[in-house]
Design a protein around this motif. Structure first.
Motif: not given
Length: 70
Positions: A7-13, A15-23
């Motif tokens: 699944l391709e997902l388009k998010v802002s930079e 939001l991506l950084r925050k997501f990776l932080f949570v990961c």
């Protein structure tokens, strides 16, 4: 999981950084974290609105996401 699709997902930079932080904090890779969040979202939906029937699931067209492994 039996069937894996991409699944391709388009998010802002941001939001991506925050997501990776949570990961990182949750000690999950991005794919595992995303699957975890989706499972929790579906569980919440079914808890508040009722189970999704197999018949309703069969009506959903997933062809644009490729073919699932059987």
């Amino acid at each position: 999981m039996k069937n894996n699709l991409e699944l391709e997902l388009k998010v802002s930079e941001e939001l991506l950084r925050k997501f990776l932080f949570v990961c990182e904090k949750e000690k999950r890779n991005p794919n595992a974290q995303f699957a975890f969040m989706v499972r929790n979202n579906v569980a919440y939906y079914e808890k508040t609105k009722g189970r999704i029937s197999p018949a309703d699931l069969q009506k959903i067209d997933i062809s644009e996401y490729g073919e699932a492994d059987k």
